[in-house]
Design an enzyme around this catalytic site. Structure first.
Site, PDB file in Angstrom:
ATOM      1  CB  CYS A 113      -0.943  -0.006   1.206  1.00 26.69           C
ATOM      2  SG  CYS A 113      -2.224  -1.269   1.114  1.00 26.69           S
ATOM      3  CG  LEU A 114       2.193   2.718   3.809  1.00 31.36           C
ATOM      4  CD1 LEU A 114       3.030   3.061   5.029  1.00 31.36           C
ATOM      5  CD2 LEU A 114       0.977   3.624   3.764  1.00 31.36           C
TER       6      LEU A 114
END
Length: 422
Positions: A262-263
């Protein structure tokens, strides 16, 4: 197993834990994956995801509530289809929805009246309505009437025990009100809290905001860490002191870069979509730039530390401790350690690693080495991921040189002249 009620497309870090929760709630779950090896492992009750112990998976398989297949045709008999597939970036750092949309096309060929389709894969606002819906509509069925379509972002944090798939609130946004209601009813079977929002776009952007918030704040402390390096101030002491303020501050830790699906990825999805509206998310992109630069800064730190010992990076034996992206999990997705290995090798270093959760790095031709005998032989130990269960005080005492990117050695490390901190 009788006809499954729920098909989950993608049996990875999202799909398998989600399937477990639905199966434990009594639903008949079918996991659909392109990997025959994964499918065989699931049907044997052997888990490859740490959040789903093999003994738990085995019980569900034997009970007939969970199984796996590579055959898309079985979705015809299910009531709901959840897509939990990866959405990576292209080499040019643009969204790559090919895996998700490829699966949607296969589902469109098998879509029937009464089906509910939910997308959980992280993506930019508009994907469900503008990209997924037109493909499913080729079936001739009408959304909101003949079939239902919604977006519900996954919120899985591997290795976390305080908030799980079951207990973490679930955001749901459908194409129509009827779609939202249908998706809400599905998740209420297994999850504690469901939060409906007005549209799939709102749900899609909710997921991006959650991760961009973290990305931006981590970039802030990473940038401050680089400034503190020049000022000869301990960034860890500063962060810990600021964290004592009981209001108005949320503690984020610096590190060698962002990992996980995600990040490192999500901010670029929103930045790309924003340009469609003549809007440039400069703040978000700047955070991405700072975080992507951290492995290069870590290389510089290792270079300076070796130089203090009158050694060059070229020819030095550099051993990384921890290569997964997060402590105590075996997840390598977007791990900054992989970039650091490449950078060190480009400089001529002889690189090795130790990680109790990652036995091999086949793409790099490396296997995890034992700490006991390898630490004294290394010219530099770089702590990239601080797994628990490792005696970092002992490591710092036995190593010739340590560069600690996670503050694993704590205050004891600060007192050791051979330990360099981020």
């Amino acid at each position: 197993m009788t006809d499954p009620e729920i098909a989950i497309v993608g049996a990875g870090y999202v799909g398998l834990p989600l399937g477990r929760v639905f199966a434990e709630a009594g639903a008949r779950v079918l996991l659909l994956d392109v990997s025959a090896d994964r499918v065989k492992a699931i049907n044997r009750g052997e888990s490859y995801v740490e959040d789903v112990p093999s003994e738990v998976l085995g019980e569900l398989v034997r009970a007939g509530t969970l199984s796996a297949t590579t055959d898309y045709d079985v979705v015809r008999e299910t009531d709901a289809i959840i897509i939990a597939l990866p959405t990576p970036l292209s080499p040019n750092r643009e969204p790559d929805l090919s895996i998700v949309l490829g699966a949607v096309r296969k589902l469109a060929e098998r879509l029937r009246e009464g089906h509910l389709v939910v997308i959980e894969s992280t993506t930019y606002p508009g994907t469900t309505r503008e990209d997924v819906l037109p493909i499913l509509a080729e079936s001739g069925l009408e959304v909101g009437k003949d079939f239902h379509l919604a977006f519900s972002p996954e919120r899985i944090d591997p290795g976390r025990e305080d908030w799980t798939v079951k207990t973490t609130p679930k955001v749901v946004g459908g194409i129509t009100e009827a779609c939202t209601a249908r998706a809400r009813k599905l998740y209420e079977r297994a999850l504690d809290t469901i939060l409906p929002v007005s549209s799939p776009e709102a749900a899609e952007l909710t997921k991006l905001l959650e991760n961009i918030f973290r990305s931006v704040n981590i970039a802030l402390v990473n940038e401050l860490a680089q400034l503190c390096d020049r000022m000869h101030v301990d960034i860890w002491e500063v962060v810990e002191a600021a964290a004592t303020k009981p209001f108005g501050f949320m503690s984020f830790k610096p590190g060698p870069g962002l990992g996980g699906h995600c990040l490192p990825v999500d901010p670029f999805y929103l930045a790309w979509k924003a340009r469609e509206f003549d809007f440039y998310t400069e703040f978000i992109e700047l955070a991405g730039k700072v975080n992507e630069n951290m492995p290069y800064f870590c290389l510089e730190k290792i270079t300076r530390a070796l130089n203090s010992q009158k050694k060059a990076v070229k020819g030095s034996r550099v051993q990384l401790v921890g290569v997964s992206y997060k402590a105590d999990v075996g997840d390598l997705r977007e791990s900054p350690a992989l970039k650091l290995i490449e950078l060190l090798r480009d400089e001529g270093a002889n690189v090795s690693y130790h990680d109790p959760h990652i036995a091999e790095l086949p793409e790099h031709g490396l296997s995890s080495v034992d700490l006991e005998g390898s630490v004294p032989k290394a010219d530099c130990i770089a702590i990239v991921t601080a797994h628990s269960g490792i005696d970092y005080d002992d490591l710092a005492e036995r190593a010739k040189l340590v560069v600690d990117f996670r503050n694993a050695t704590g205050k004891n490390g600060s007192a050791n002249g051979r330990v360099w901190k981020l």
